[in-house]
Scaffold this motif. Structure first.
Motif, mmCIF file in Angstrom:
data_model
loop_
_atom_site.group_PDB
_atom_site.id
_atom_site.type_symbol
_atom_site.label_atom_id
_atom_site.label_comp_id
_atom_site.label_asym_id
_atom_site.label_seq_id
_atom_site.Cartn_x
_atom_site.Cartn_y
_atom_site.Cartn_z
ATOM 1 N N PRO A 35 0.820 -1.215 0.000
ATOM 2 C CA PRO A 35 0.000 0.000 0.000
ATOM 3 C C PRO A 35 0.854 1.265 0.000
ATOM 4 C CG PRO A 35 -0.866 -1.587 1.565
ATOM 5 C CD PRO A 35 0.456 -2.134 1.107
ATOM 6 N N ARG A 36 0.456 2.217 -0.846
ATOM 7 C CA ARG A 36 1.129 3.523 -0.896
ATOM 8 C C ARG A 36 0.078 4.587 -0.579
ATOM 9 N NH1 ARG A 36 5.486 6.432 -2.239
ATOM 10 N NH2 ARG A 36 5.186 8.371 -3.393
ATOM 11 N N TYR A 37 0.036 4.973 0.669
ATOM 12 C CA TYR A 37 -0.975 5.909 1.138
ATOM 13 C C TYR A 37 -0.495 7.365 1.096
ATOM 14 C CZ TYR A 37 -2.825 1.629 3.337
ATOM 15 O OH TYR A 37 -3.310 0.370 3.576
ATOM 16 N N ASN A 38 0.707 7.592 0.606
ATOM 17 C CA ASN A 38 1.362 8.890 0.789
ATOM 18 C C ASN A 38 0.640 10.058 0.141
ATOM 19 O OD1 ASN A 38 3.174 6.571 0.836
ATOM 20 N ND2 ASN A 38 4.776 8.032 1.342
ATOM 21 N N LYS A 39 0.121 9.866 -1.067
ATOM 22 C CA LYS A 39 -0.432 10.981 -1.827
ATOM 23 C C LYS A 39 -1.823 10.625 -2.361
ATOM 24 C CE LYS A 39 3.307 13.626 -1.713
ATOM 25 N NZ LYS A 39 4.068 12.838 -0.737
ATOM 26 N N PRO A 40 -2.675 11.655 -2.541
ATOM 27 C CA PRO A 40 -3.974 11.418 -3.177
ATOM 28 C C PRO A 40 -3.810 10.930 -4.614
ATOM 29 C CG PRO A 40 -3.924 13.521 -2.017
ATOM 30 C CD PRO A 40 -2.505 13.026 -2.064
ATOM 31 N N MET B 292 -11.906 15.150 -0.855
ATOM 32 C CA MET B 292 -11.767 14.249 0.292
ATOM 33 C C MET B 292 -12.527 12.940 0.140
ATOM 34 S SD MET B 292 -9.687 15.909 2.230
ATOM 35 C CE MET B 292 -9.804 15.130 3.847
ATOM 36 N N SER B 293 -13.205 12.749 -0.982
ATOM 37 C CA SER B 293 -13.982 11.510 -1.145
ATOM 38 C C SER B 293 -13.075 10.286 -1.155
ATOM 39 C CB SER B 293 -14.810 11.574 -2.432
ATOM 40 O OG SER B 293 -13.976 11.860 -3.543
ATOM 41 N N TRP B 294 -11.926 10.394 -1.827
ATOM 42 C CA TRP B 294 -10.991 9.265 -1.853
ATOM 43 C C TRP B 294 -10.428 9.020 -0.458
ATOM 44 C CZ3 TRP B 294 -5.653 9.134 -0.826
ATOM 45 C CH2 TRP B 294 -5.013 7.931 -1.146
ATOM 46 N N VAL B 295 -10.128 10.099 0.271
ATOM 47 C CA VAL B 295 -9.612 9.972 1.636
ATOM 48 C C VAL B 295 -10.627 9.245 2.514
ATOM 49 C CG1 VAL B 295 -8.854 11.226 3.688
ATOM 50 C CG2 VAL B 295 -8.176 12.025 1.417
ATOM 51 N N ALA B 296 -11.900 9.617 2.369
ATOM 52 C CA ALA B 296 -12.953 8.971 3.155
ATOM 53 C C ALA B 296 -13.047 7.489 2.820
ATOM 54 C CB ALA B 296 -14.294 9.665 2.888
ATOM 55 N N TYR B 297 -12.974 7.174 1.528
ATOM 56 C CA TYR B 297 -13.019 5.764 1.105
ATOM 57 C C TYR B 297 -11.859 4.981 1.713
ATOM 58 C CZ TYR B 297 -11.828 1.755 -1.803
ATOM 59 O OH TYR B 297 -11.453 0.503 -2.232
ATOM 60 N N MET B 298 -10.653 5.551 1.624
ATOM 61 C CA MET B 298 -9.480 4.858 2.134
ATOM 62 C C MET B 298 -9.541 4.692 3.651
ATOM 63 S SD MET B 298 -7.584 3.958 -0.429
ATOM 64 C CE MET B 298 -5.935 3.704 0.217
ATOM 65 N N TYR B 299 -10.043 5.692 4.338
ATOM 66 C CA TYR B 299 -10.128 5.592 5.799
ATOM 67 C C TYR B 299 -11.144 4.518 6.200
ATOM 68 C CZ TYR B 299 -10.725 6.769 10.706
ATOM 69 O OH TYR B 299 -10.785 6.702 12.070
ATOM 70 N N LEU B 300 -12.267 4.484 5.500
ATOM 71 C CA LEU B 300 -13.286 3.468 5.802
ATOM 72 C C LEU B 300 -12.771 2.061 5.483
ATOM 73 C CD1 LEU B 300 -16.490 5.275 4.468
ATOM 74 C CD2 LEU B 300 -15.875 4.865 6.866
ATOM 75 N N THR B 301 -11.887 1.966 4.503
ATOM 76 C CA THR B 301 -11.365 0.657 4.084
ATOM 77 C C THR B 301 -10.200 0.202 4.952
ATOM 78 O OG1 THR B 301 -12.011 1.159 1.800
ATOM 79 C CG2 THR B 301 -10.472 -0.673 2.135
ATOM 80 N N TYR B 302 -9.281 1.130 5.264
ATOM 81 C CA TYR B 302 -8.038 0.742 5.933
ATOM 82 C C TYR B 302 -7.856 1.362 7.314
ATOM 83 C CZ TYR B 302 -6.831 -1.010 1.320
ATOM 84 O OH TYR B 302 -6.830 -1.679 0.134
ATOM 85 N N GLY B 303 -8.732 2.282 7.693
ATOM 86 C CA GLY B 303 -8.710 2.833 9.041
ATOM 87 C C GLY B 303 -7.425 3.561 9.379
#
Length: 553
Positions: A68-73, A233-244
């Motif tokens: 996983p590469r969470y660094n950038k949108p 922020m929609s992608w951020v919300a998706y990623m947070y819901l998926t990977y916390g």
């Protein structure tokens, strides 16, 4: 001949002048932009992540080297993916959106200059923006800096258009562009752009709080903020819901913490002054003189440069205070700096003053030095003798400009540095192809992938550090920091990239390829890499290591 002379001296009619400059600039940007293998390390992250997107069919969960590469949108990845889908997953397809958005950023700077300072202002802003050293460097590889610059500038263009014309639809377009800015580099840019707009309105309102609040109420924040958050922020919300928290911890560190936290090591107040001294060459000296001129005449700030001044000063203060300090962070201030220089040129008094004389020197002196550098560049890069025609040609152009009576002095001041440095960029771009002999990454990938007995599920083990673009060209996972002992003891089929001196410690392996690879962490320090290549041409391979690609059945 007269028509060509009019074009290079900025005396043609406005439409023809703009078309000529954009065509010439575009040709420079496209010249040899795809001839190099993916640069390591920065470009490798984006190229390989997009390759893995196509491999998995998942364009939301960004991964590099299958981790996983969470660094950038994701917007830069998505732009590269669209281009690669159309033109192929290759250097052309990967870099094309970057080049196009660089051209777009120059065009937006022209539109801003024209809106704020008239037709000549648009041309001056275009030329200053187009040939800045830092912009020319980052347009050559896939990374988020150029997409960020484009959407950042687009946000402020739509804002000032809406502000000046009092038309709500442009504010909405500005919010959409800001959402895309956030989707490119993260939510801290909401704070940066809000600071720019807030300071501009404050200056424009003569620092009257009541007037400032009244004007601020016109920009429809209650509609704009939801638009920005939904897009950005929609992608951020998706990623947070998926990977916390696994996602949020890394994303927060790479965005907010890097931008807005600081420590003792980050307290370098002159860092971006040093950056400006070279990042917008050949116009850096002119910028410093113009900035001092305006700061010493505060009333002119409101009347002439309120908008670009707010843009520049907010970015300068925020990034000076921030923990992370990298020269590329300041590229989004380039349009503002171009506009500030332009403002001084279109508003300069016709009589000769110390300021006007100093400004003229600040344009001509760098131009003379750059012309000298262009001749030295041909020699330094060991280019064929015919390439000396390039600096000769641009020297003739600058001579013609100075001798053309119809050209205005201010037009000359902009044109001469522009054409002087143009030749240097052509020569450097010409050298991009010869240095590929010292970048054998695609060759390594071809050797691996043409062999049917090396399944794509077999990882490649790399001795010592990770060579970041190897996963892209090998089309498989790379395992870094391997020792000869670990490679030797690996069970089953084993693929590895090792140093020549380690071969004696390995048994049962067959060498598939051997060659020299740059032995420093990064090619992003381009001048050092070029120097290493030139030394290698002269027999000095001290900056390279001999590697072998080996395989065991």
């Amino acid at each position: 001949m007269k028509k060509f002379t009019d074009l290079i001296t900025l005396q043609a009619n406005h439409k023809q002048q703009v078309v000529f400059l954009m065509v010439v600039i575009s040709m420079l940007y496209f010249y040899n932009f795809y001839v190099n293998d993916i640069w390591t390390p920065n470009e490798s992250f984006y190229a390989e992540s997009v390759r893995e997107m196509f491999e998995s069919g998942n364009f939301l969960d960004i991964k590099y080297n299958y981790e996983p590469r969470y660094n950038k949108p994701p917007l830069t990845y998505w732009l590269i993916a669209v281009s690669s889908y159309i033109f192929g997953l290759n250097e052309f397809g990967i870099r094309l959106p970057i080049v196009l958005l660089t051209i777009g950023s120059v065009w937006l700077t022209y539109l801003l200059g024209k809106r704020l300072y008239g037709e000549k202002g648009g041309i001056y802003s275009l030329m200053i923006m187009a040939v800045g050293v830092q912009l020319m460097a980052v347009k050559q590889y896939a990374s988020p800096e150029i997409p960020l610059t484009f959407f950042f500038t687009l946000t402020l263009y739509w804002f000032i258009k809406g502000y000046q014309e009092s038309r709500t639809k442009y504010y909405y377009l500005s919010y959409v562009a800001l959402g895309l800015t956030v989707l490119t580099k993260g939510y801290p840019y909401i704070v940066v752009i809000a600071g720019i707009i807030g300071l501009f309105i404050l200056i424009d309102s003569n620092f009257n709080v009541r007037t400032t609040l009244k004007k601020a109420s016109q920009i429809k924040l209650h509609f704009g903020i939801p638009i920005v958050l939904f897009i950005g922020m929609s992608w951020v919300a998706y990623m947070y819901l998926t990977y916390g928290e696994n996602f949020w911890e890394i994303f927060q560190r790479e965005t907010f913490d890097r931008a807005f936290t600081r420590n003792e090591k980050s307290l370098r107040p002159f860092f971006y002054i040093e950056v400006i001294s070279w990042t917008i060459l050949p116009y850096s000296l002119a910028f410093f003189i113009v900035l001092v001129h305006y700061i010493s005449s505060p009333k002119k700030i409101k009347s002439e440069i309120a908008f670009p001044f707010a843009w520049f000063i907010v970015m300068f203060l925020i990034f000076t205070a921030a923990k992370g300090k990298i020269p590329t962070y300041f590229i989004q201030a380039h349009p503002a700096m171009a506009l500030i220089i332009t403002a001084a040129l279109v508003n300069i008094a016709p009589k000769k003053t110390f300021f006007s004389k100093a400004l003229k020197v600040s344009f001509y002196l760098p131009a003379v030095l750059i012309l000298a550098i262009s001749f030295f560049t041909t020699y330094f890069l060991s280019l064929p003798l015919i390439w000396y025609l390039v600096p000769v040609f641009f020297t003739i152009i600058t001579f013609v400009i100075t001798k053309t009576k119809s050209a205005k002095s201010i037009d000359n001041q902009i044109s001469i540095p522009f054409y002087a440095i143009f030749g240097v960029y052509i020569l450097v771009a010409a050298y991009l192809k010869p240095i590929e002999k010292y970048r054998p990454y695609s060759e390594i990938g071809e050797v691996i992938n043409e062999r049917e007995n090396i399944d794509s599920r077999i990882p490649i083990l790399i001795e010592k550090t990770l060579i970041h673009n190897i996963p892209f060209y090998a089309e498989r996972r790379a395992i870094r920091d391997q020792t000869p002992t670990q490679i030797n003891s690996n069970q089953g089929k084993t693929l590895a990239l090792v140093r020549a001196e380690s071969l004696d410690y390995l048994s049962g392996f067959k060498s598939l390829w051997s060659g020299m690879i740059y032995d420093f962490p990064s090619e992003s320090q381009f001048a050092k890499f070029v120097k290493a290549c030139i030394d290698a041409e002269n027999g000095d391979y001290s900056k390279f290591a001999e590697y072998h690609l080996i395989f065991k059945e």
